[in-house]
Design an enzyme around this catalytic site. Sequence first.
Site, PDB file in Angstrom:
ATOM      1  N   LYS A  13      16.808  11.108  -0.230  1.00  0.00           N
ATOM      2  CA  LYS A  13      17.674  10.325  -1.121  1.00  0.00           C
ATOM      3  C   LYS A  13      16.871   9.708  -2.266  1.00  0.00           C
ATOM      4  O   LYS A  13      17.258   9.793  -3.419  1.00  0.00           O
ATOM      5  CB  LYS A  13      18.393   9.209  -0.335  1.00  0.00           C
ATOM      6  CG  LYS A  13      19.278   9.713   0.789  1.00  0.00           C
ATOM      7  CD  LYS A  13      20.036   8.586   1.478  1.00  0.00           C
ATOM      8  CE  LYS A  13      19.142   7.586   2.189  1.00  0.00           C
ATOM      9  NZ  LYS A  13      18.473   8.103   3.390  1.00  0.00           N
ATOM     10  N   ARG A  88      25.772   1.554   4.235  1.00  0.00           N
ATOM     11  CA  ARG A  88      25.225   2.142   5.445  1.00  0.00           C
ATOM     12  C   ARG A  88      26.138   1.927   6.651  1.00  0.00           C
ATOM     13  O   ARG A  88      25.834   2.403   7.737  1.00  0.00           O
ATOM     14  CB  ARG A  88      23.888   1.467   5.735  1.00  0.00           C
ATOM     15  CG  ARG A  88      22.708   2.412   5.854  1.00  0.00           C
ATOM     16  CD  ARG A  88      21.507   1.558   6.168  1.00  0.00           C
ATOM     17  NE  ARG A  88      20.305   2.290   6.366  1.00  0.00           N
ATOM     18  CZ  ARG A  88      19.457   2.601   5.401  1.00  0.00           C
ATOM     19  NH1 ARG A  88      19.718   2.294   4.153  1.00  0.00           N
ATOM     20  NH2 ARG A  88      18.330   3.227   5.693  1.00  0.00           N
ATOM     21  N   ARG A 127       5.332  12.153   4.352  1.00  0.00           N
ATOM     22  CA  ARG A 127       5.395  10.985   3.447  1.00  0.00           C
ATOM     23  C   ARG A 127       4.277   9.999   3.781  1.00  0.00           C
ATOM     24  O   ARG A 127       3.599   9.491   2.895  1.00  0.00           O
ATOM     25  CB  ARG A 127       6.768  10.309   3.572  1.00  0.00           C
ATOM     26  CG  ARG A 127       6.840   8.961   2.866  1.00  0.00           C
ATOM     27  CD  ARG A 127       8.259   8.540   2.578  1.00  0.00           C
ATOM     28  NE  ARG A 127       8.948   7.985   3.726  1.00  0.00           N
ATOM     29  CZ  ARG A 127      10.266   7.775   3.778  1.00  0.00           C
ATOM     30  NH1 ARG A 127      11.023   8.093   2.761  1.00  0.00           N
ATOM     31  NH2 ARG A 127      10.815   7.262   4.845  1.00  0.00           N
ATOM     32  N   ARG A 139       4.826   2.296   5.187  1.00  0.00           N
ATOM     33  CA  ARG A 139       5.954   1.499   5.675  1.00  0.00           C
ATOM     34  C   ARG A 139       5.833   1.263   7.178  1.00  0.00           C
ATOM     35  O   ARG A 139       5.544   2.192   7.938  1.00  0.00           O
ATOM     36  CB  ARG A 139       7.257   2.248   5.386  1.00  0.00           C
ATOM     37  CG  ARG A 139       7.682   2.142   3.948  1.00  0.00           C
ATOM     38  CD  ARG A 139       8.831   3.074   3.639  1.00  0.00           C
ATOM     39  NE  ARG A 139       9.944   2.981   4.595  1.00  0.00           N
ATOM     40  CZ  ARG A 139      11.127   3.523   4.392  1.00  0.00           C
ATOM     41  NH1 ARG A 139      11.375   4.177   3.282  1.00  0.00           N
ATOM     42  NH2 ARG A 139      12.073   3.403   5.291  1.00  0.00           N
ATOM     43  N   ARG A 150      15.914   4.579  13.840  1.00  0.00           N
ATOM     44  CA  ARG A 150      16.626   4.652  12.558  1.00  0.00           C
ATOM     45  C   ARG A 150      17.640   5.792  12.572  1.00  0.00           C
ATOM     46  O   ARG A 150      18.737   5.672  12.026  1.00  0.00           O
ATOM     47  CB  ARG A 150      15.622   4.858  11.404  1.00  0.00           C
ATOM     48  CG  ARG A 150      14.905   3.568  11.021  1.00  0.00           C
ATOM     49  CD  ARG A 150      13.572   3.808  10.337  1.00  0.00           C
ATOM     50  NE  ARG A 150      13.674   4.512   9.084  1.00  0.00           N
ATOM     51  CZ  ARG A 150      12.647   5.155   8.504  1.00  0.00           C
ATOM     52  NH1 ARG A 150      11.464   5.183   9.093  1.00  0.00           N
ATOM     53  NH2 ARG A 150      12.814   5.750   7.363  1.00  0.00           N
TER      54      ARG A 150
HETATM   55  P1  ADP Z   1      15.480   5.137   5.190  1.00  0.00           P
HETATM   56  O1  ADP Z   1      16.776   5.569   4.631  1.00  0.00           O
HETATM   57  O2  ADP Z   1      14.372   6.082   4.857  1.00  0.00           O
HETATM   58  O3  ADP Z   1      15.551   4.820   6.647  1.00  0.00           O
HETATM   59  P2  ADP Z   1      15.447   2.697   3.541  1.00  0.00           P
HETATM   60  O4  ADP Z   1      14.282   2.457   2.681  1.00  0.00           O
HETATM   61  O5  ADP Z   1      16.740   3.052   2.882  1.00  0.00           O
HETATM   62  O6  ADP Z   1      14.984   3.794   4.565  1.00  0.00           O
HETATM   63  O7  ADP Z   1      15.710   1.417   4.471  1.00  0.00           O
HETATM   64  C1  ADP Z   1      14.723   0.864   5.292  1.00  0.00           C
HETATM   65  C2  ADP Z   1      15.308  -0.210   6.220  1.00  0.00           C
HETATM   66  O8  ADP Z   1      15.906  -1.257   5.420  1.00  0.00           O
HETATM   67  C3  ADP Z   1      16.454   0.254   7.118  1.00  0.00           C
HETATM   68  O9  ADP Z   1      15.985   0.862   8.301  1.00  0.00           O
HETATM   69  C4  ADP Z   1      17.178  -1.074   7.365  1.00  0.00           C
HETATM   70  O10 ADP Z   1      16.499  -1.875   8.300  1.00  0.00           O
HETATM   71  C5  ADP Z   1      17.085  -1.775   6.020  1.00  0.00           C
HETATM   72  N1  ADP Z   1      18.250  -1.453   5.165  1.00  0.00           N
HETATM   73  C6  ADP Z   1      18.216  -0.762   3.983  1.00  0.00           C
HETATM   74  N2  ADP Z   1      19.444  -0.648   3.453  1.00  0.00           N
HETATM   75  C7  ADP Z   1      20.294  -1.271   4.329  1.00  0.00           C
HETATM   76  C8  ADP Z   1      21.697  -1.485   4.377  1.00  0.00           C
HETATM   77  N3  ADP Z   1      22.516  -1.026   3.418  1.00  0.00           N
HETATM   78  N4  ADP Z   1      22.217  -2.163   5.434  1.00  0.00           N
HETATM   79  C9  ADP Z   1      21.439  -2.637   6.399  1.00  0.00           C
HETATM   80  N5  ADP Z   1      20.104  -2.467   6.438  1.00  0.00           N
HETATM   81  C10 ADP Z   1      19.532  -1.791   5.412  1.00  0.00           C
END
Ligand code: ADP
Length: 206
Positions: A13, A88, A127, A139, A150
């Site tokens: 993404k 999400r 990554r 991360r 996740r």
């Molecule tokens: P990825 O999609 O690669 O898992 P992101 O960088 O989008 O990683 O998100 C990392 C973390 O941030 C998620 O695992 C969650 O804990 C938190 N997070 C990000 N966006 C949201 C969201 N819209 N709602 C709840 N938690 C979120």
Amino acid sequence: MRLILLGPPGAGKGTQAQRLIHDYGIVQLSTGDMLRAAVADGTPVGLKAKDIMASGGLVPDDVVIGIISDRLDQPDAARGFILDGFPRTVPQAEALDQLLDSKKLNLDAAIELRVDERALLQRVETRVAEMKARGEQVRSDDTPEVLSKRLTSYRTLTEPLIRYYSERGKLLTVDGMMAVEDVTRDIRHVLRRSGVPASKFGVRRW
Ligand code: ADP
């Protein structure tokens, strides 16, 4: 143009969002990046989010909805945006609909990057290796154990959004297993085919 990118962790993404913002002259709004910045800055939101993120859980809906609501009001979002990592959950999607309604804005599409789950661990490992090679901080949630949590969050809470947007006629699906450039080309293609005229996108061509 206002877009959502949907897909599991490691689907690409962020990579695709970066490429599309150049093409279309819009901004990328990544809740993951915003939350990581809040954690790094030690803000109240960051303090709330830190441990939840490190364990692979989801930050409470009201927190991320608040962040996105503020961010959509910034002037640079006026020309359009790509949401990456938001919504999400179904309540987040409903809140986004309300936010956009209240601002008299329309969502053009939700693009699903469909990927084979077996490839995701490998992608995240790549990554991590690349970030280490660049001397960047890795991360805390990019470990095999947290990735599996996740993925579980994704399946139970986020995957229902595919149906949500499909029922609203907004879903466009792209094969996320192809090379990066091919995925971008297909996204452009499905967007054109979805009937929104290119001029509405404010496309910058180079
Ligand atoms: P990825 O999609 O690669 O898992 P992101 O960088 O989008 O990683 O998100 C990392 C973390 O941030 C998620 O695992 C969650 O804990 C938190 N997070 C990000 N966006 C949201 C969201 N819209 N709602 C709840 N938690 C979120």
